[in-house]
Design a protein around this motif. Structure first.
Motif, mmCIF file in Angstrom:
data_model
loop_
_atom_site.group_PDB
_atom_site.id
_atom_site.type_symbol
_atom_site.label_atom_id
_atom_site.label_comp_id
_atom_site.label_asym_id
_atom_site.label_seq_id
_atom_site.Cartn_x
_atom_site.Cartn_y
_atom_site.Cartn_z
ATOM 1 N N CYS A 118 42.928 36.744 29.401
ATOM 2 C CA CYS A 118 42.667 35.625 30.321
ATOM 3 C C CYS A 118 41.555 34.706 29.833
ATOM 4 O O CYS A 118 41.506 33.548 30.216
ATOM 5 C CB CYS A 118 42.358 36.146 31.723
ATOM 6 S SG CYS A 118 40.810 37.063 31.858
ATOM 7 N N CYS A 138 42.050 39.993 33.540
ATOM 8 C CA CYS A 138 43.016 40.845 32.837
ATOM 9 C C CYS A 138 42.431 42.220 32.495
ATOM 10 O O CYS A 138 43.161 43.172 32.309
ATOM 11 C CB CYS A 138 43.514 40.156 31.571
ATOM 12 S SG CYS A 138 42.301 40.095 30.243
ATOM 13 N N CYS A 150 39.251 43.106 28.095
ATOM 14 C CA CYS A 150 38.035 42.984 27.269
ATOM 15 C C CYS A 150 36.942 43.944 27.718
ATOM 16 O O CYS A 150 35.780 43.757 27.357
ATOM 17 C CB CYS A 150 37.531 41.545 27.313
ATOM 18 S SG CYS A 150 36.929 41.079 28.926
ATOM 19 N N CYS A 203 34.084 39.164 28.616
ATOM 20 C CA CYS A 203 34.191 37.711 28.800
ATOM 21 C C CYS A 203 33.244 37.224 29.882
ATOM 22 O O CYS A 203 32.870 36.071 29.917
ATOM 23 C CB CYS A 203 35.621 37.325 29.141
ATOM 24 S SG CYS A 203 36.179 37.962 30.725
#
Ligand code: FES
Length: 543
Positions: free
Chosen positions: A36, A47, A50, A74
């Motif tokens: 994402c 998502c 990460c 992120c």
């Protein structure tokens, strides 16, 4: 200087620099998988691909305290002393679980999916997924939905929402939305409001899987057959950096090439879908000489022998440079015509324009000037003939019969000259026209030379903001067509293969406007660091 520690590697960053975990890890040479997150869009952290271990290191004692839970990289701002662990059993288990979850509902239709070969889901599955699948394999069941400019394969979507955020934050049209909730979420558009904006093609590039498909590219090529070359879009004066992707000299796709100084990660649809012109059957082919009513093909060697003699005996010469030529082509064309007639009259042809500049909410701009190199060509023309004639002055002189021989170095992609104007130019005793498509002028010329399209040409362009960029040739021109650069190179008697880098070095050494390029000419296609042209020459941008 603040420091962060990624898998034991130390990275430094400046005060005030805002990095997240993915960017910091990339700086340490570590790739964190993600769906994402995208550098050009807001962060949603949805998502969970990460996920990493996060902690802090005390600068005094060196003691590290780790958070108990995994955090999305992120959405983790990097501060002085931040510690990230991206490779651990805990992280590996989390990634495998995310992959398994995404693949629960994902049809395994890689063999017919356009994205196969460049699909993050596929790549991450092999790198981070589990060897065994516990869910049943769904057959090729992806439902298709027409969203307007593009097609959605509903079941392939991993709900990263990049496309939705793009239409809200960059194109500003907000056509895409998410309907339903939980495992039933889907991307959709409102009734009567399809995805239809000048930047819509970018959502296909943003899609990390094969959910959003380009209607023009769908089922045309497998991506592993494509070879990409760095190019410059020539459809407007923004001059976006692009990748031209081809197979066996046929261009199948154009994608944006990241360039923070020009287009960031985006291009407009006009540039993206400009490649069919390269293979348009209506394009001019080869070289012909008009003999009476007949058009006689002329081979390359004969042309090199004939043209200098005919032009020398024609009297006063004139040259028109199109704003579609590269800097190198314009320079060589001027040098060539001036070698035949030191008083040759040089002008820049008409500048195509369409409405006003379009600025989008994300800052992307589509220029109203529909040509790539007005500034570069004008600077070259002004160097060879300071205060030279404008296009209309040049035309009037041609209409009065002041020129014995005229060379029109065209290359326009759209019709640019009408019948009466063409007849004005035709007053010259000898008319040589180089162009891409037939025009009223090529219909009455003595010599018609087929030009090279943008993907067939190597050289540099200066965009509306005085930024010089170099494009590399992606495909060979059709047999018999000679782009302006190589032709002028031969006409000037230069030996060896056409070398645009050498020409650009000469241009940079001779012409003050291009001095910033001196010693700064990088590998072709790699973005130049000479966007300071405006400052160097103290020139104001011409709108
Ligand atoms: Fe971080 Fe999606 S990339 S949660």
């Amino acid at each position: 200087m603040p420091k962060a520690y990624i898998d034991g590697r130390e990275i430094e960053f400046s005060m005030g620099e805002r990095l997240n975990g993915i960017q910091a890890a990339a700086r340490a040479g570590i790739a964190i998988p993600h769906y994402c997150w995208h550098p050009g869009l807001s962060v949603v952290g949805s998502c969970r691909m990460c996920l990493v271990e996060v902690g802090t290191r005390d600068t005094e004692s060196g003691r590290i305290i780790m958070l108990p839970k995994l955090m999305p990289a992120c959405n983790t701002p990097i501060k002085d002393g931040t510690v990230l662990v991206t490779h651990s059993e805990k992280v590996a288990r989390a990634r495998a679980m995310v992959e398994e979850d995404l693949l629960l509902r994902h049809p395994i239709d890689c063999s017919i999916c356009d994205k196969a070969g460049e699909c993050s889901l596929q790549d991450y599955h092999f790198r981070y997924g589990t060897a065994e699948r516990r869910a049943e394999i769904r057959p090729f069941t992806s439902r298709k939905r027409d969203l307007g400019d593009i097609t959605l394969f509903v079941d392939r979507c991993v709900m990263c929402s990049r496309c939705v955020r793009f239409t809200r934050e960059i194109s500003g049209a907000s056509e895409l939305l998410i309907i339903r909730r939980g495992a039933h979420e889907e991307i959709d558009v409102l009734p009567e409001q399809p995805l239809n904006n000048p930047l819509s093609g970018n959502v296909v590039d943003l899609c990390p899987v094969g959910a959003l498909a380009d209607k023009e590219f769908l089922y045309k090529q497998r991506v592993w057959h494509l070879r990409r070359s760095p190019g410059i879009c020539t459809l407007c004066a923004t001059g976006c950096s692009i990748w031209i992707e081809q197979n066996q000299d046929r261009v199948y796709r154009i994608k944006p090439r990241e360039n923070p100084q020009v287009n960031h990660w985006w291009i407009c649809n006009a540039g993206r879908y400009s490649y069919p012109r390269i293979h348009d059957p209506k394009r001019l082919r080869g070289t012909v000489r008009r003999t009476g009513e007949a058009l006689v093909p002329v081979d390359g060697k004969a042309l090199l022998r004939e043209l200098p003699d005919r032009l020398r005996s024609a009297g006063r010469l004139a040259l028109m440079l199109s704003p579609f030529l590269t800097v190198e082509e314009a320079y060589l064309a001027c040098a060539w015509i001036r070698s035949l007639d030191t008083q040759a009259q040089i002008t820049v042809g008409p500048i195509p324009r369409d409405g006003e500049d379009q600025q989008f909410s994300g800052g992307f701009r589509i220029s109203a000037q529909k040509c790539p190199n007005r500034k570069g060509v004008e600077e070259i023309a002004a160097y060879f003939q300071p205060g030279g004639p404008t296009w209309s002055e040049w035309l009037n002189a041609a209409g009065r019969g002041e020129f014995g021989g005229i060379w029109v170095a065209g290359g326009y992609v759209d019709p640019w000259i009408d019948g009466p104007t063409a007849r004005q130019v035709r007053r010259a005793g000898l008319l040589i026209v180089q162009d891409l498509f037939p025009t009223p002028l090529s219909d009455i010329a003595d010599y018609v030379l087929a030009a090279g399209a943008f993907a067939e040409t190597e050289g540099s362009y200066v965009n509306a903001r005085h930024r010089l960029q170099v494009a590399r040739r992606a495909v060979r021109p059709p047999w018999g067509n000679r782009p302006c650069g190589p032709l002028m190179w031969d006409l000037l008697g230069r030996t060896g293969l056409y070398d645009p880098r050498r020409v650009l070095s000469e241009v940079a050494a001779e012409i003050p406007y291009f001095h910033a390029a001196l010693g700064e000419i990088p590998d072709i296609g790699i973005d130049l660091r000479i966007n300071q042209l405006a400052e160097v020459t103290q020139r104001q941008p011409v709108v």
